[in-house]
Design an enzyme around this catalytic site. Sequence first.
Site, PDB file in Angstrom:
ATOM      1  N   MET A 337      -7.806 -16.789  32.440  1.00  0.00           N
ATOM      2  CA  MET A 337      -8.364 -16.079  31.289  1.00  0.00           C
ATOM      3  C   MET A 337      -7.745 -16.575  29.980  1.00  0.00           C
ATOM      4  O   MET A 337      -8.456 -16.827  29.012  1.00  0.00           O
ATOM      5  CB  MET A 337      -8.139 -14.575  31.423  1.00  0.00           C
ATOM      6  CG  MET A 337      -8.810 -13.945  32.623  1.00  0.00           C
ATOM      7  SD  MET A 337     -10.583 -14.259  32.699  1.00  0.00           S
ATOM      8  CE  MET A 337     -11.201 -13.149  31.458  1.00  0.00           C
ATOM      9  N   ASP A 356       3.066 -19.628  27.996  1.00  0.00           N
ATOM     10  CA  ASP A 356       3.237 -19.298  29.414  1.00  0.00           C
ATOM     11  C   ASP A 356       4.714 -19.420  29.744  1.00  0.00           C
ATOM     12  O   ASP A 356       5.536 -19.788  28.886  1.00  0.00           O
ATOM     13  CB  ASP A 356       2.360 -20.200  30.305  1.00  0.00           C
ATOM     14  CG  ASP A 356       1.954 -19.457  31.590  1.00  0.00           C
ATOM     15  OD1 ASP A 356       2.863 -19.100  32.366  1.00  0.00           O
ATOM     16  OD2 ASP A 356       0.745 -19.236  31.808  1.00  0.00           O
ATOM     17  N   VAL A 413      -1.443 -12.000  30.889  1.00  0.00           N
ATOM     18  CA  VAL A 413      -0.495 -12.378  31.946  1.00  0.00           C
ATOM     19  C   VAL A 413      -0.891 -11.635  33.230  1.00  0.00           C
ATOM     20  O   VAL A 413      -1.935 -10.991  33.287  1.00  0.00           O
ATOM     21  CB  VAL A 413       0.971 -12.081  31.540  1.00  0.00           C
ATOM     22  CG1 VAL A 413       1.344 -12.876  30.291  1.00  0.00           C
ATOM     23  CG2 VAL A 413       1.211 -10.590  31.320  1.00  0.00           C
ATOM     24  N   GLU A 415      -1.618  -9.162  36.287  1.00  0.00           N
ATOM     25  CA  GLU A 415      -2.053  -7.764  36.239  1.00  0.00           C
ATOM     26  C   GLU A 415      -0.964  -6.867  36.841  1.00  0.00           C
ATOM     27  O   GLU A 415      -1.133  -6.292  37.924  1.00  0.00           O
ATOM     28  CB  GLU A 415      -3.390  -7.637  37.004  1.00  0.00           C
ATOM     29  CG  GLU A 415      -4.088  -6.308  36.881  1.00  0.00           C
ATOM     30  CD  GLU A 415      -4.777  -6.088  35.542  1.00  0.00           C
ATOM     31  OE1 GLU A 415      -4.414  -6.730  34.553  1.00  0.00           O
ATOM     32  OE2 GLU A 415      -5.677  -5.237  35.493  1.00  0.00           O
ATOM     33  N   LYS A 420       3.575  -6.914  32.062  1.00  0.00           N
ATOM     34  CA  LYS A 420       2.880  -6.748  30.782  1.00  0.00           C
ATOM     35  C   LYS A 420       3.791  -6.048  29.774  1.00  0.00           C
ATOM     36  O   LYS A 420       3.846  -6.429  28.598  1.00  0.00           O
ATOM     37  CB  LYS A 420       1.577  -5.969  30.974  1.00  0.00           C
ATOM     38  CG  LYS A 420       0.488  -6.815  31.687  1.00  0.00           C
ATOM     39  CD  LYS A 420      -0.863  -6.154  31.594  1.00  0.00           C
ATOM     40  CE  LYS A 420      -1.961  -6.833  32.420  1.00  0.00           C
ATOM     41  NZ  LYS A 420      -2.419  -8.123  31.932  1.00  0.00           N
ATOM     42  N   SER A 442      -7.927  -5.793  33.310  1.00  0.00           N
ATOM     43  CA  SER A 442      -9.229  -5.300  33.768  1.00  0.00           C
ATOM     44  C   SER A 442      -9.111  -3.951  34.452  1.00  0.00           C
ATOM     45  O   SER A 442     -10.123  -3.291  34.658  1.00  0.00           O
ATOM     46  CB  SER A 442      -9.937  -6.292  34.699  1.00  0.00           C
ATOM     47  OG  SER A 442      -9.088  -7.235  35.217  1.00  0.00           O
ATOM     48  N   HIS A 463     -11.249  -6.845  26.514  1.00  0.00           N
ATOM     49  CA  HIS A 463     -11.515  -7.229  27.898  1.00  0.00           C
ATOM     50  C   HIS A 463     -12.622  -8.279  27.949  1.00  0.00           C
ATOM     51  O   HIS A 463     -13.776  -8.000  27.644  1.00  0.00           O
ATOM     52  CB  HIS A 463     -11.921  -5.967  28.683  1.00  0.00           C
ATOM     53  CG  HIS A 463     -12.199  -6.213  30.125  1.00  0.00           C
ATOM     54  ND1 HIS A 463     -13.133  -5.514  30.834  1.00  0.00           N
ATOM     55  CD2 HIS A 463     -11.658  -7.089  31.000  1.00  0.00           C
ATOM     56  CE1 HIS A 463     -13.154  -5.936  32.085  1.00  0.00           C
ATOM     57  NE2 HIS A 463     -12.277  -6.893  32.205  1.00  0.00           N
ATOM     58  N   ASN A 513     -16.691  -2.558  34.623  1.00  0.00           N
ATOM     59  CA  ASN A 513     -16.246  -2.613  36.017  1.00  0.00           C
ATOM     60  C   ASN A 513     -16.512  -1.289  36.728  1.00  0.00           C
ATOM     61  O   ASN A 513     -16.762  -1.251  37.926  1.00  0.00           O
ATOM     62  CB  ASN A 513     -14.762  -2.963  36.098  1.00  0.00           C
ATOM     63  CG  ASN A 513     -14.543  -4.443  35.814  1.00  0.00           C
ATOM     64  OD1 ASN A 513     -15.485  -5.233  35.889  1.00  0.00           O
ATOM     65  ND2 ASN A 513     -13.324  -4.822  35.478  1.00  0.00           N
TER      66      ASN A 513
HETATM   67  P1  NAD Z   1      -3.853 -15.931  36.169  1.00  0.00           P
HETATM   68  O1  NAD Z   1      -2.944 -15.626  37.286  1.00  0.00           O
HETATM   69  O2  NAD Z   1      -4.817 -17.063  36.286  1.00  0.00           O
HETATM   70  O3  NAD Z   1      -3.005 -16.171  34.848  1.00  0.00           O
HETATM   71  C1  NAD Z   1      -1.905 -15.418  34.453  1.00  0.00           C
HETATM   72  C2  NAD Z   1      -0.964 -16.343  33.700  1.00  0.00           C
HETATM   73  O4  NAD Z   1       0.032 -15.556  33.086  1.00  0.00           O
HETATM   74  C3  NAD Z   1      -0.255 -17.362  34.595  1.00  0.00           C
HETATM   75  O5  NAD Z   1      -0.432 -18.657  34.085  1.00  0.00           O
HETATM   76  C4  NAD Z   1       1.196 -16.928  34.523  1.00  0.00           C
HETATM   77  O6  NAD Z   1       2.119 -18.013  34.659  1.00  0.00           O
HETATM   78  C5  NAD Z   1       1.256 -16.282  33.170  1.00  0.00           C
HETATM   79  N1  NAD Z   1       2.384 -15.352  33.039  1.00  0.00           N
HETATM   80  C6  NAD Z   1       2.822 -14.457  33.927  1.00  0.00           C
HETATM   81  N2  NAD Z   1       3.893 -13.815  33.438  1.00  0.00           N
HETATM   82  C7  NAD Z   1       4.129 -14.322  32.205  1.00  0.00           C
HETATM   83  C8  NAD Z   1       5.109 -14.069  31.207  1.00  0.00           C
HETATM   84  N3  NAD Z   1       6.068 -13.190  31.395  1.00  0.00           N
HETATM   85  N4  NAD Z   1       5.032 -14.762  30.062  1.00  0.00           N
HETATM   86  C9  NAD Z   1       4.074 -15.676  29.879  1.00  0.00           C
HETATM   87  N5  NAD Z   1       3.129 -15.958  30.788  1.00  0.00           N
HETATM   88  C10 NAD Z   1       3.175 -15.295  31.951  1.00  0.00           C
HETATM   89  O7  NAD Z   1      -4.613 -14.573  35.868  1.00  0.00           O
HETATM   90  P2  NAD Z   1      -5.988 -14.348  35.085  1.00  0.00           P
HETATM   91  O8  NAD Z   1      -7.101 -14.307  36.054  1.00  0.00           O
HETATM   92  O9  NAD Z   1      -6.051 -15.261  33.929  1.00  0.00           O
HETATM   93  O10 NAD Z   1      -5.810 -12.841  34.575  1.00  0.00           O
HETATM   94  C11 NAD Z   1      -4.970 -12.524  33.493  1.00  0.00           C
HETATM   95  C12 NAD Z   1      -5.278 -11.122  33.003  1.00  0.00           C
HETATM   96  O11 NAD Z   1      -6.658 -11.016  32.661  1.00  0.00           O
HETATM   97  C13 NAD Z   1      -5.020 -10.024  34.018  1.00  0.00           C
HETATM   98  O12 NAD Z   1      -4.560  -8.891  33.350  1.00  0.00           O
HETATM   99  C14 NAD Z   1      -6.393  -9.768  34.609  1.00  0.00           C
HETATM  100  O13 NAD Z   1      -6.542  -8.475  35.116  1.00  0.00           O
HETATM  101  C15 NAD Z   1      -7.257  -9.960  33.386  1.00  0.00           C
HETATM  102  N6  NAD Z   1      -8.660 -10.296  33.652  1.00  0.00           N
HETATM  103  C16 NAD Z   1      -8.994 -11.190  34.617  1.00  0.00           C
HETATM  104  C17 NAD Z   1     -10.327 -11.499  34.837  1.00  0.00           C
HETATM  105  C18 NAD Z   1     -10.729 -12.508  35.878  1.00  0.00           C
HETATM  106  O14 NAD Z   1     -11.905 -12.589  36.200  1.00  0.00           O
HETATM  107  N7  NAD Z   1      -9.816 -13.294  36.402  1.00  0.00           N
HETATM  108  C19 NAD Z   1     -11.310 -10.897  34.056  1.00  0.00           C
HETATM  109  C20 NAD Z   1     -10.940 -10.003  33.056  1.00  0.00           C
HETATM  110  C21 NAD Z   1      -9.611  -9.712  32.869  1.00  0.00           C
END
Ligand code: NAD
Length: 732
Positions: A337, A356, A413, A415, A420, A442, A463, A513
Site C-alpha cells: 500500500m 520503511d 505499516v 496491521e 502503528k 483497514s 483508507h 469493508n
Molecule cells: P505490507 O506488509 O505489504 O507493508 C507494510 C510495510 O510496513 C512493510 O514494508 C514493513 O516493512 C513496513 N513496516 C512495518 N513496521 C514498520 C515500522 N515500524 N516503520 C516503518 N515501516 C514499517 O502491508 P500492506 O498490505 O501494504 O498494508 C499496510 C496497511 O494498509 C495495513 O494497515 C493494512 O491493513 C492497510 N491496507 C491494506 C490493504 C491491502 O489490500 N493490502 C488495503 C487497504 C488498507
Amino acid sequence: MTDFTIQKHADGVAIITWDTQGKSMNVMNAQGFLDLEALIDDALADDAVKGVILTSGKPGSFAGGMDLNIIAKMRDDAGDNPAKGLFDGVMGMHAILRKIERAGMDPKTNKGGKPIAAALPGTALGIGLEIPLACHRIFAADNPSAKIGLPEIMVGIFPGAGGTTRLVRKLGAMAASPLLLEGKLNDPKKAKAAGVVDEVVPADHLIEKAREWVLSNPEIVKPWDDKGYKMPGGAPYHPAGFMTFVGASAMVNGKTQGAFPAAKALLSAVYEGALVPFDTALKIEARWFVNVLMNPSSSAMIRSLFINKEALEKGANRPDVPDQRVKKVGVMGAGMMGAGIALVSAMAGMQVVLIDQKQEAADKGKSYTADFMDQGIKRGKATAEKKAATLDLITATTDYAALKGCDLIIEAVFEDPAVKAAVTKEVLKVVGEDCIFATNTSTLPISELAKASDNAENFIGIHFFSPVEKMMLVEIIKGQKTGPRAVAKALDYVRQIRKTPIVVNDARFFYCNRCIIPYINEGLRMVAEGVVPALIDNAARQLGFPVGPLQLVDETSIDLGAKIARATKAAMGDAYPDAAVDEVIFYMEGEGRLGRKSKAGFFDYDDKGKRLGYWPGLAAQYPRAAEQPDLHEVQQRLMFAQVLEAVRALEEGVLEDIREGDVGAILAWGFAPWSGGPFAWLDIIGTPYAAERCDQLAEQFGPRFATPKLLREMADKTQSFYGRFGGQAAAA
Ligand code: NAD
C-alpha cells in the site's frame, strides 16, 4: 453573455467560439444548444460568410460533455408523458446537429452549403465529440494529454445526439464498437489513427489549418448523404457485416452479462440504424436512447456516476476550512500500500518521504514508481523526463528526520496496533503541530489508534483500496475527535491525487469493508448449504459484479478472511453471528487452499496463477444439494446481504450521506453499477417491496436479513431514500 460567440473575418471565415461561462471546461446546457443554433443560422444566412470554424475558448480542451441535468429537465418538463418529452428533446438536438451537417445544402442535389470545420484544442468528450462529428472536417491540436471519445456508456447511457449513428457510418460497426461499447478514449493521434478525427495539427496552427481548409472550397457532402453509400465493413446483411453483428451481440452479452440496459440498446440502435437511411437511423437512435433514459437504471447511474461522483470530488462534504492542499507527504511503510500511495502522491506533484524499517525495503517501495513509469513509457503514456521528475520527488529512507516539513503523514505499516502506535509516536516527535496524521488501516478503529497521538483532532483515517493506482475510491474515516481541518486536509489530498472521496464515521470495518464482508460471507454460507459454486459466482456476475464472492475471496486470500473472522469473533464474543461462514473458511485454510496466492482455493490454478475451474474436491466436504436454489433467490441473497449492511451503516450514522454510500459501493467493490448503488437499488425496487422481501428472507435464512427499523419505517410511509435523504442529490 452567452456561451457561444461569433466573429466574422474579412476573408469570409466565421469563427464560432464555445466558452461556457464560469467553467474551466465547456459543458453543453439547454441554452447552449439554442445559442449555437442561432449562430449557425446567422452564418449560413450571411452571404459574406464562406465557411465556419467551430472551436473552443478554453485552452487545451474543446468540451467535457453535456450537463446531464438537461435530460432530467426534459423529462420533468414533459409532465405526464416523459417519454414524449425526452424524444422531442432528443430530436431537437438532432435537428441542430443535422443543420450543421447539411449546412444549407439543397436536399435533392446536395449542391450549395458552407463548409464547417471543428477545431479541437484538446479534450472532446460526449456531446463535445458528437457536434464535431456533425461538422465536415475535424481538426485536433497535437495535444497528447487530450482525450477524445464518447464515454457515455460509462454512466449507463450511450451517445444519443447522433454520435452513435455518425460514428458507425464513418468507421463501420466493427471499428466503432470499442469506442461506443467501452467508452474508449484516445489521444488525438490515436483518434486520428482510429478515423475519429481527420487531421492532427500543431496546436499553434489549429485555426490556421482549419481556415485553409474552409477556404479551399472543399467537398462537404457526408458519405452517408451521397448516393451509393456503403457502410465500412458492411451493413448487417452483407457477409462481412453479418459476422460483425453476430460477434458484437455475443461479445456485449458476454461482457455485460445482460445487466446493463444501455449496452443492449446501443447495439440495437447500431444494428437497426444500419438497415435504414440516415435520417431514419437518427430517429431509431433517439428511440433507443429514450428507452434507456426511461429505464430507472440509467437515471440511477447518471446520478451516482456523474452528478454525485462529481459533487463528492468537488468537496460536497468538505468542512469550511481554508485550502489544505498537501505539499509534502510522509508515507510510513513501503509495502504494497505504501508504495502505491507514494506513487500516486508523486504523480500529483507532491514531495514524498517514503519510510520503511530497512533501506532496501524503502528502495523497493520507490522502485514500484519506477516500474509503473516504465510501463507508461512502453505504452507511450509517459516520458523518460516525467519518470525522472516523478522519482525525484520521492525520498526513500529509514531516517524519520526526513519527515520534517511534512504537512500530511499517511501510515501504512503492518496491521498491528502496537506497531502503528510506536510509529505514530516517533513521527509526531519530528513533524510540526499542524501536520495531519492519517492511517490507512483497514480494520482497526481510528479512535483507538488516535490514542497514540496527543492531538486526536489531527488524526484521521485515509483508507485506500488495492491496487492504489487503479482504485478510484478513497474512504476517509473520522475518529471520535477528528477535527474539521483534518477532514479538509484528507479531502484536498484526495482531490490532488484525482480520486473520489467518501467521508464516514468510525465503526467496525468503516463502510466499504463492512458491506463487502457480508457479500463474501453469503457466498460462503451457500457453499456450506451445498449450492453449486458456479451458480453463486455467476449469479453475482449477472448482477454486474466484476467478480463473484468465491472468486473474490480467492483473490483477497482465505487466510486474510480467517484472520478477520478470528479477530471479529474475539471482539464480538457471543454475539458473533458467522459460525457457518467460519466453518468453510477454516476448512479451506486447513486444506492449505489459501486462494490464488497459493494457487489453490475455491478454484484450481495453473503455475502462472490462471484460473482453471472450480476445485472439484469441495464437493467431498460440502456435497451438492439435490435441489439447487433458483438464480433469482441467490441474487437476492447476495444483494440484500450488502444493501442491508449499507442501510444499517446509515441508520447508525457511519454513513452521513447516501450519495457517498452509493458512489462508494460502485467504486470500491463494483456493486452492481447499473443499479446506481445500494440505496438507489432500494429505490428502484421500492422500499415496501424491499421490506416485504427481507421479512421472507429472514424467515427462510435467518435474522441477518431482518428488516432494519429505518427501512421498515420508510416502507410503511412508501418513502424512497433519495426522496428522504437525497437533499441536493435529487434524481437525474
Ligand atoms: P505490507 O506488509 O505489504 O507493508 C507494510 C510495510 O510496513 C512493510 O514494508 C514493513 O516493512 C513496513 N513496516 C512495518 N513496521 C514498520 C515500522 N515500524 N516503520 C516503518 N515501516 C514499517 O502491508 P500492506 O498490505 O501494504 O498494508 C499496510 C496497511 O494498509 C495495513 O494497515 C493494512 O491493513 C492497510 N491496507 C491494506 C490493504 C491491502 O489490500 N493490502 C488495503 C487497504 C488498507
